[in-house]
Design a protein around this motif. Structure first.
Motif, PDB file in Angstrom:
ATOM      1  N   MET A  52      94.878 117.545   8.916  1.00  0.00           N
ATOM      2  CA  MET A  52      95.535 117.887  10.081  1.00  0.00           C
ATOM      3  C   MET A  52      96.843 118.671   9.842  1.00  0.00           C
ATOM      4  O   MET A  52      97.102 119.600  10.348  1.00  0.00           O
ATOM      5  CB  MET A  52      95.705 117.010  11.256  1.00  0.00           C
ATOM      6  N   SER A  53      97.647 117.843   9.161  1.00  0.00           N
ATOM      7  CA  SER A  53      99.250 118.629   9.269  1.00  0.00           C
ATOM      8  C   SER A  53      99.853 118.093   8.046  1.00  0.00           C
ATOM      9  O   SER A  53     100.993 117.560   8.058  1.00  0.00           O
ATOM     10  CB  SER A  53      99.914 117.883  10.401  1.00  0.00           C
ATOM     11  N   VAL A  83      90.168 123.070   6.196  1.00  0.00           N
ATOM     12  CA  VAL A  83      89.928 123.293   7.443  1.00  0.00           C
ATOM     13  C   VAL A  83      91.048 122.480   8.459  1.00  0.00           C
ATOM     14  O   VAL A  83      91.115 121.443   8.015  1.00  0.00           O
ATOM     15  CB  VAL A  83      88.406 123.284   7.995  1.00  0.00           C
ATOM     16  N   GLU A  84      91.231 122.789   9.712  1.00  0.00           N
ATOM     17  CA  GLU A  84      92.052 122.036  10.515  1.00  0.00           C
ATOM     18  C   GLU A  84      91.461 122.123  11.947  1.00  0.00           C
ATOM     19  O   GLU A  84      91.349 123.380  12.426  1.00  0.00           O
ATOM     20  CB  GLU A  84      93.332 122.320  10.260  1.00  0.00           C
ATOM     21  N   ALA A  85      91.439 120.985  12.712  1.00  0.00           N
ATOM     22  CA  ALA A  85      91.167 120.696  13.903  1.00  0.00           C
ATOM     23  C   ALA A  85      91.633 119.632  14.625  1.00  0.00           C
ATOM     24  O   ALA A  85      90.983 118.582  15.225  1.00  0.00           O
ATOM     25  CB  ALA A  85      89.702 121.136  14.219  1.00  0.00           C
ATOM     26  N   GLY A  86      93.075 119.522  14.540  1.00  0.00           N
ATOM     27  CA  GLY A  86      93.565 118.326  14.656  1.00  0.00           C
ATOM     28  C   GLY A  86      92.970 116.966  14.334  1.00  0.00           C
ATOM     29  O   GLY A  86      92.473 117.182  12.724  1.00  0.00           O
ATOM     30  N   VAL A  92      85.063 118.813  10.933  1.00  0.00           N
ATOM     31  CA  VAL A  92      84.785 120.251  10.776  1.00  0.00           C
ATOM     32  C   VAL A  92      84.719 120.383   9.228  1.00  0.00           C
ATOM     33  O   VAL A  92      83.880 121.417   9.003  1.00  0.00           O
ATOM     34  CB  VAL A  92      85.887 121.070  11.312  1.00  0.00           C
ATOM     35  N   SER A 129     100.548 117.270  18.189  1.00  0.00           N
ATOM     36  CA  SER A 129     100.404 118.847  18.182  1.00  0.00           C
ATOM     37  C   SER A 129      99.274 119.115  18.140  1.00  0.00           C
ATOM     38  O   SER A 129      98.752 120.310  17.982  1.00  0.00           O
ATOM     39  CB  SER A 129     101.287 119.200  17.169  1.00  0.00           C
ATOM     40  N   SER A 130      98.064 118.165  18.338  1.00  0.00           N
ATOM     41  CA  SER A 130      96.683 118.784  18.402  1.00  0.00           C
ATOM     42  C   SER A 130      96.454 118.930  19.884  1.00  0.00           C
ATOM     43  O   SER A 130      95.515 119.486  20.346  1.00  0.00           O
ATOM     44  CB  SER A 130      95.717 117.400  17.969  1.00  0.00           C
ATOM     45  N   ALA A 131      97.547 118.527  20.887  1.00  0.00           N
ATOM     46  CA  ALA A 131      97.346 118.857  22.125  1.00  0.00           C
ATOM     47  C   ALA A 131      98.050 120.288  22.522  1.00  0.00           C
ATOM     48  O   ALA A 131      98.674 120.614  21.662  1.00  0.00           O
ATOM     49  CB  ALA A 131      97.632 117.778  23.064  1.00  0.00           C
ATOM     50  N   ILE A 246      92.394 123.689  25.173  1.00  0.00           N
ATOM     51  CA  ILE A 246      93.078 122.632  24.372  1.00  0.00           C
ATOM     52  C   ILE A 246      93.739 121.953  25.621  1.00  0.00           C
ATOM     53  O   ILE A 246      94.263 120.714  25.112  1.00  0.00           O
ATOM     54  CB  ILE A 246      94.068 123.385  23.337  1.00  0.00           C
ATOM     55  N   GLY A 371      88.883 116.325  18.310  1.00  0.00           N
ATOM     56  CA  GLY A 371      90.263 116.693  18.024  1.00  0.00           C
ATOM     57  C   GLY A 371      91.019 116.797  19.278  1.00  0.00           C
ATOM     58  O   GLY A 371      90.593 117.215  20.445  1.00  0.00           O
ATOM     59  N   GLY A 372      92.247 115.982  19.177  1.00  0.00           N
ATOM     60  CA  GLY A 372      93.090 116.081  20.298  1.00  0.00           C
ATOM     61  C   GLY A 372      92.579 115.298  21.582  1.00  0.00           C
ATOM     62  O   GLY A 372      91.995 114.699  21.306  1.00  0.00           O
ATOM     63  N   GLY A 375      89.542 119.348  22.390  1.00  0.00           N
ATOM     64  CA  GLY A 375      89.440 120.844  22.308  1.00  0.00           C
ATOM     65  C   GLY A 375      88.541 121.106  21.171  1.00  0.00           C
ATOM     66  O   GLY A 375      88.090 122.273  21.266  1.00  0.00           O
ATOM     67  N   THR A 376      88.172 120.282  20.469  1.00  0.00           N
ATOM     68  CA  THR A 376      87.122 120.384  19.443  1.00  0.00           C
ATOM     69  C   THR A 376      86.419 119.174  19.388  1.00  0.00           C
ATOM     70  O   THR A 376      86.809 118.007  19.343  1.00  0.00           O
ATOM     71  CB  THR A 376      87.644 120.633  17.994  1.00  0.00           C
TER      72      THR A 376
END
Lengths: 384, 384
Positions: A52-53, A83-86, A92, A129-131, A246, A371-372, A375-376
């Motif tokens: 994620m981060s 790849v990233e999706a929170g 993913v 920050s995934s929201a 999101i 995610g979040g 959102g995903t």
């Protein structure tokens, strides 16, 4: 598309791994997966890494190249992709790896997930920050607050109680006592859960999964190649991903995660199964309300009646449909970008019969990574 | 694998876009691409978004969900996936989108790249996190310093001169004067370039591309579907990606980027062409030395003789092999995660004959996108 099987799994410890850096954590999971598959690193054709981060947690972007480097794959120059999706980053990565094999592009591919969160003091701010940062988080609605809003709405609309939420936590903590790699291997009573302080009303301390350090790796191979490496392949019958708004305020109904509904229906169709065919599931209980909504949105029970499954013990380890036998995010630990892959590791162990004291009887397993606030969503269906 | 074509391209302004937020920038490129393709958003089946560091640049992760939301795609719940590989993020997004179509999984897919860097004071520090932060950047070797080390080694080994580097900058600035969307539309003289102050000796101000805000979008479709949308499809004949050690100190030779060599040789093989068949190229001139090394590592000229191509005008707009007709990263601007897709936009415009005053005569085009100092490279070959 051709058949895809999991031929090896690995998982680091999950927890506050003060003695390990990001690189160490990834490698520990990777080595275990390679040993499990009886594979040499040189046979790997591509790597997908969910994270994620790392940019904010350890100040490092471009971690796929870093992983190639520290895994001894750099000389091979195989494509390594982050790849990233929170906190759906792991799911993913799994899906991209699945697609790379299913499409015939590669025969053996690694899906990894990793996160090192304990080097910073503001881990929750980063996770949030995934929201939608500009419209939600900036105004104070961080992840626990957003899930609290969701929980309130679910309670109001469907009569879900704080006690139901607590029971999810009690179940997952109990399961984790049987899992040597879990972060929290301690049983808690319903009373302890219910008397824990509010984090964001109605969500209490024991409704919130701990974010932690950890990494997980699964090695995928085409059905034919898998036979050369293992006698107990676990097949991926479907792996689907869906997106949603999101921000909560844009959704048609915050008591349902449409991304979960959409991804799961597509997955059932591809795998040619019904929700009732699922024997075991790992779902995304970042907050206890998310597990109850998952029961509903995955079609395990009618919308609004999720709490019944936990009340009646259906999703307990000895129930008809054990959910989160690993201990879930709540008690195994939530290493953010690693979680989606970690869930796959558990389902594979369960379907192989390698889950030790927490073993359940299962032919078909499902994992749901979110995610979040939804959102995903990534849904994966596995079978023996 | 089936044939894949580009049916639409879009590009935002590149520069210091104080009046635009991340969302605005992405949407401006996306709308242009949809209009170019004559496509409705609802026909999109998947999105891949390349972005290096929204987490640090704008405090927002999970941007694929954000993009789905702000593009009006959230209701469709199509899978939207962010990929990251430093400043090769755009190239990696392009490759994932290409694979999604080539494999038959999807018919119409968006590859987007976007970055908003001007909201923070430490944009260069963040960009440098595409190198090895723990072993390079932490000790002071940020990206300009690392490329300076590369340049010194290249000069020593092959006799490349500071004047050669300056000529790359002069050429790219000249090309940008013909490109309405370029960040720097001003010609510079060799004297100005050579007399600019050192950033990291031997690299001067005019050897360094400006990082900036911007977004680019290309819409890919299967060969068959493409015919329904356009009379001038541009085909992607190959799209390959390779990794290398993230840190310079581990590489066998820092005057060659092995990831570029590896990815390009594979791409030529798949596309069944030789380097000499390439008529126009967009290469990653984040620093001028990178363009000279690209000439060599892509096989346009023997190793060590890259400077000859710029001295002899071969890569000028009216040369035999125009390189960076757009103005390149140096003068078009380097919007980090957007660049790999932006390069594709330029090659498509050139092959379609839509490049206006900077139009060259070309049947086959190539783009090269690099992450960090070469930890990731993506090579794409296009043809009419």
């Amino acid at each position: 598309m051709r058949g895809v099987a999991v031929i090896g799994v690995g998982c680091s410890k999950f927890g506050e791994l003060w003695e390990m850096g990001f690189r160490d954590i990834v490698i520990s999971a990777g080595v275990e997966a390679l040993e499990d598959a009886g594979l040499e690193g040189r046979e790997i054709e591509a790597v997908y890494a969910g994270n994620m981060s790392a940019g904010r947690y350890i100040g490092q972007e471009h971690i796929a190249s870093l992983i190639a480097d520290y895994s001894g794959l750099a000389d091979l120059h195989v494509p390594c992709t982050r790849v990233e999706a929170g906190d759906a980053s792991g799911g993913v990565a799994l899906r991209q790896a699945y697609m790379a094999v299913a499409s015939g592009m590669h025969d053996i591919v690694i899906a990894a997930g990793a996160e090192k969160v304990t080097d910073v003091p503001n881990a929750m701010e980063i996770l949030s920050s995934s929201a939608d940062v500009e419209w939600e988080v900036f105004n104070g609605a961080n992840l626990p607050a957003l899930y609290a809003i969701i929980a309130r709405a679910h309670m109001k609309k469907y009569g879900t109680k704080e006690e139901d939420l607590a029971m999810v936590s009690v179940k997952n903590h109990k399961n984790a006592t049987l899992n040597p790699k879990a972060m929290f291997k301690r049983e808690i009573s319903l009373e302890v859960a219910l008397n824990s302080p509010y984090v964001a009303e109605p969500l209490k301390l024991f409704d919130c999964a701990p974010i932690c350090d950890g990494a997980s790796v699964v090695i995928l191979a085409s059905e034919d190649v898998a036979k050369e490496y293992t006698d107990t392949p676990v097949y991926i019958k479907a792996c689907t991903q869906a997106s949603d708004y999101i921000a909560l305020h844009s959704r048609r109904d915050i008591t349902t995660m449409d991304a979960v509904v959409h991804a799961s229906r597509q997955a059932y169709k591809i795998a040619k199964i019904d929700p009732k065919d699922v024997d075991v599931a790992e779902v995304h209980d970042s907050f206890t309300i998310a597990e109850i909504m998952a029961y509903e949105d995955l079609g395990f029970v009618e919308k609004g009646r999720g709490a019944e499954l936990i009340r009646e013990g259906v999703t307990a380890l000895d129930g008809d449909l054990p959910v989160n036998p690993s201990g879930g995010l709540k008690a195994f630990g939530h290493a953010v970008g690693a979680t989606g892959v970690r869930q796959a590791v558990e389902i594979v162990l369960q379907l192989r019969g390698d889950a030790g004291k927490r073993q359940v009887d299962a032919e078909v397993g499902l994992s749901l990574n979110i995610g979040g606030t939804g959102g995903t969503a990534v849904v994966t269906i596995f079978s023996r």
